[in-house]
Write an enzyme that holds these catalytic residues in place. Structure first.
Site, PDB file in Angstrom:
ATOM      1  N   LYS A  32       9.569  34.380   5.974  1.00  8.63           N
ATOM      2  CA  LYS A  32       8.325  33.607   6.023  1.00  8.63           C
ATOM      3  C   LYS A  32       7.885  33.169   4.625  1.00  8.63           C
ATOM      4  O   LYS A  32       7.529  32.021   4.415  1.00  8.63           O
ATOM      5  CB  LYS A  32       7.197  34.427   6.678  1.00  8.63           C
ATOM      6  CG  LYS A  32       7.438  34.750   8.145  1.00  8.63           C
ATOM      7  CD  LYS A  32       6.188  35.310   8.814  1.00  8.63           C
ATOM      8  CE  LYS A  32       5.703  36.624   8.228  1.00  8.63           C
ATOM      9  NZ  LYS A  32       6.619  37.760   8.464  1.00  8.63           N
ATOM     10  N   ARG A  54      -1.851  38.172  13.220  1.00 12.20           N
ATOM     11  CA  ARG A  54      -0.889  39.198  13.608  1.00 12.20           C
ATOM     12  C   ARG A  54      -1.292  39.908  14.877  1.00 12.20           C
ATOM     13  O   ARG A  54      -0.556  40.778  15.347  1.00 12.20           O
ATOM     14  CB  ARG A  54      -0.764  40.225  12.487  1.00 12.20           C
ATOM     15  CG  ARG A  54       0.422  39.969  11.550  1.00 12.20           C
ATOM     16  CD  ARG A  54       0.291  40.996  10.477  1.00 12.20           C
ATOM     17  NE  ARG A  54       1.469  41.448   9.824  1.00 12.20           N
ATOM     18  CZ  ARG A  54       1.860  40.996   8.631  1.00 12.20           C
ATOM     19  NH1 ARG A  54       1.249  39.996   8.064  1.00 12.20           N
ATOM     20  NH2 ARG A  54       2.880  41.552   8.028  1.00 12.20           N
ATOM     21  N   ARG A  88      15.299  43.926  -0.661  1.00 12.30           N
ATOM     22  CA  ARG A  88      14.399  42.936  -1.268  1.00 12.30           C
ATOM     23  C   ARG A  88      13.752  43.477  -2.544  1.00 12.30           C
ATOM     24  O   ARG A  88      13.372  44.637  -2.624  1.00 12.30           O
ATOM     25  CB  ARG A  88      13.309  42.571  -0.257  1.00 12.30           C
ATOM     26  CG  ARG A  88      12.326  41.552  -0.795  1.00 12.30           C
ATOM     27  CD  ARG A  88      11.642  40.844   0.313  1.00 12.30           C
ATOM     28  NE  ARG A  88      10.564  41.641   0.894  1.00 12.30           N
ATOM     29  CZ  ARG A  88       9.712  41.153   1.797  1.00 12.30           C
ATOM     30  NH1 ARG A  88       9.838  39.917   2.236  1.00 12.30           N
ATOM     31  NH2 ARG A  88       8.768  41.918   2.286  1.00 12.30           N
ATOM     32  N   ARG A 144       8.866  46.718  -3.018  1.00  9.85           N
ATOM     33  CA  ARG A 144       7.542  46.955  -2.462  1.00  9.85           C
ATOM     34  C   ARG A 144       7.520  48.302  -1.754  1.00  9.85           C
ATOM     35  O   ARG A 144       8.477  48.665  -1.092  1.00  9.85           O
ATOM     36  CB  ARG A 144       7.177  45.844  -1.477  1.00  9.85           C
ATOM     37  CG  ARG A 144       6.446  44.699  -2.139  1.00  9.85           C
ATOM     38  CD  ARG A 144       6.349  43.497  -1.264  1.00  9.85           C
ATOM     39  NE  ARG A 144       5.928  43.787   0.107  1.00  9.85           N
ATOM     40  CZ  ARG A 144       5.769  42.858   1.039  1.00  9.85           C
ATOM     41  NH1 ARG A 144       6.005  41.591   0.750  1.00  9.85           N
ATOM     42  NH2 ARG A 144       5.402  43.185   2.257  1.00  9.85           N
ATOM     43  N   ARG A 187       6.911  49.004  10.551  1.00 12.57           N
ATOM     44  CA  ARG A 187       6.370  47.638  10.565  1.00 12.57           C
ATOM     45  C   ARG A 187       6.977  46.831  11.716  1.00 12.57           C
ATOM     46  O   ARG A 187       6.292  46.011  12.326  1.00 12.57           O
ATOM     47  CB  ARG A 187       6.660  46.934   9.226  1.00 12.57           C
ATOM     48  CG  ARG A 187       5.838  47.512   8.090  1.00 12.57           C
ATOM     49  CD  ARG A 187       6.339  47.064   6.737  1.00 12.57           C
ATOM     50  NE  ARG A 187       6.146  45.642   6.494  1.00 12.57           N
ATOM     51  CZ  ARG A 187       6.815  44.949   5.575  1.00 12.57           C
ATOM     52  NH1 ARG A 187       7.742  45.523   4.841  1.00 12.57           N
ATOM     53  NH2 ARG A 187       6.565  43.681   5.409  1.00 12.57           N
TER      54      ARG A 187
HETATM   55  P1  AMP Z   1       3.161  41.065   4.628  1.00  6.46           P
HETATM   56  O1  AMP Z   1       3.453  40.826   3.194  1.00  6.46           O
HETATM   57  O2  AMP Z   1       2.694  39.827   5.337  1.00  6.46           O
HETATM   58  O3  AMP Z   1       4.287  41.748   5.362  1.00  6.46           O
HETATM   59  O4  AMP Z   1       1.902  42.063   4.678  1.00  6.46           O
HETATM   60  C1  AMP Z   1       1.967  43.351   4.102  1.00  6.46           C
HETATM   61  C2  AMP Z   1       0.962  44.280   4.795  1.00  6.46           C
HETATM   62  O5  AMP Z   1      -0.371  43.746   4.652  1.00  6.46           O
HETATM   63  C3  AMP Z   1       1.166  44.437   6.283  1.00  6.46           C
HETATM   64  O6  AMP Z   1       2.133  45.410   6.594  1.00  6.46           O
HETATM   65  C4  AMP Z   1      -0.237  44.844   6.733  1.00  6.46           C
HETATM   66  O7  AMP Z   1      -0.518  46.190   6.406  1.00  6.46           O
HETATM   67  C5  AMP Z   1      -1.109  43.979   5.856  1.00  6.46           C
HETATM   68  N1  AMP Z   1      -1.394  42.664   6.481  1.00  6.46           N
HETATM   69  C6  AMP Z   1      -0.985  41.429   6.066  1.00  6.46           C
HETATM   70  N2  AMP Z   1      -1.431  40.461   6.881  1.00  6.46           N
HETATM   71  C7  AMP Z   1      -2.137  41.096   7.855  1.00  6.46           C
HETATM   72  C8  AMP Z   1      -2.825  40.649   9.016  1.00  6.46           C
HETATM   73  N3  AMP Z   1      -2.884  39.356   9.363  1.00  6.46           N
HETATM   74  N4  AMP Z   1      -3.444  41.588   9.793  1.00  6.46           N
HETATM   75  C9  AMP Z   1      -3.415  42.898   9.472  1.00  6.46           C
HETATM   76  N5  AMP Z   1      -2.753  43.387   8.406  1.00  6.46           N
HETATM   77  C10 AMP Z   1      -2.126  42.494   7.599  1.00  6.46           C
END
Ligand code: AMP
Length: 225
Positions: free
Chosen positions: A16, A91, A130, A164, A175
């Site tokens: 993404k 999400r 990553r 990360r 996740r």
């Molecule tokens: P990402 O980089 O998009 O995978 O986001 C990393 C983490 O941020 C996720 O595993 C969640 O803990 C939190 N997060 C990001 N976007 C959201 C969302 N829309 N709703 C809830 N938690 C989020």
């Protein structure tokens, strides 16, 4: 012109962030990544960051209220008015409904939902390798598939590359479980609203980008955006 209002949907590791970087340049969109915004809030030590940190490290979702407030403000900003690309949001169905209300209140609507599809095994393989730049999280590498020229160093700005916290295998599995349970229902949700465009994210990123770009360009033309 209103521009394209897009959502990028897909499991963690589907690409993404990478596709978002490419598509924002193609269509002059504001790239809105809730993950990046939350990581910045954690780094700053803001109130939002403090509330989000534990959830993020465990690979769980941050509560809807926090995210929705953050997004509502962000899509109202000037640069998002000419088109935006949401990456990592919504999400949950509740977030999708809140987004629909926020857009509707401003007389705006979604143009399309780009769904990237990838199997769990490939996700794990991709994420565990990553590495991201400590200075700019949009600079992303992979130790096997897209290594930097010098190990551990960002090609673009020379900063250190790190893994990360939530890219460790155990957290990735969590996740993925969260994705299947809470986020995957959005595929049917947006399909019912005739907004869904599905793509096989196992192909290489240039090819994938080409296919998505062509489909969105056709859509933009058809809708006069
Ligand atoms: P990402 O980089 O998009 O995978 O986001 C990393 C983490 O941020 C996720 O595993 C969640 O803990 C939190 N997060 C990001 N976007 C959201 C969302 N829309 N709703 C809830 N938690 C989020």
């Amino acid at each position: 012109m209103p521009g394209l209002n897009l959502i990028l949907l897909g499991p963690p590791g589907a690409g993404k962030g990478t596709q978002a970087q490419l598509l924002r340049a193609d269509f002059s969109l504001a790239h809105i990544s809730t993950g990046d915004m939350l990581r910045a809030a954690v780094a700053e030590g803001s109130e939002l960051g403090r509330q989000a940190q534990g959830h993020m490290e465990r690979g769980e979702l941050v509560p809807d209220e926090l995210i929705v407030a953050m997004i509502r403000e962000r899509i109202g900003a000037e640069d998002a008015r000419a088109g935006f690309l949401l990456d990592g949001f919504p999400r949950t169905i509740a977030q999708a409904e809140a987004l629909g209300r926020a857009l509707g209140a401003g007389g705006r609507e979604l143009s399309a939902v780009v769904a990237l599809e990838l199997s769990d095994d490939v996700v794990v393989q991709r994420l565990a390798g990553r590495r991201v730049c400590v200075k700019n999280p949009a600079h992303i590498y992979h130790i096997d598939f897209d290594p930097p020229k010098h190990e551990g160093v960002c090609d673009q700005d020379g900063a250190r590359l790190i893994q990360r916290e939530d890219d460790r295998e155990e957290t990735i599995r969590r996740r993925l479980a969260v994705y299947h349970e809470q986020t995957e229902p959005l595929i049917a949700y947006y399909d019912q609203r005739s907004l869904l465009h599905r793509f096989d994210a196992a192909r290489d990123r240039e090819h994938l980008h080409e296919i998505i770009r062509a489909e969105l360009a056709a859509l933009r033309f058809a809708e006069g955006l």
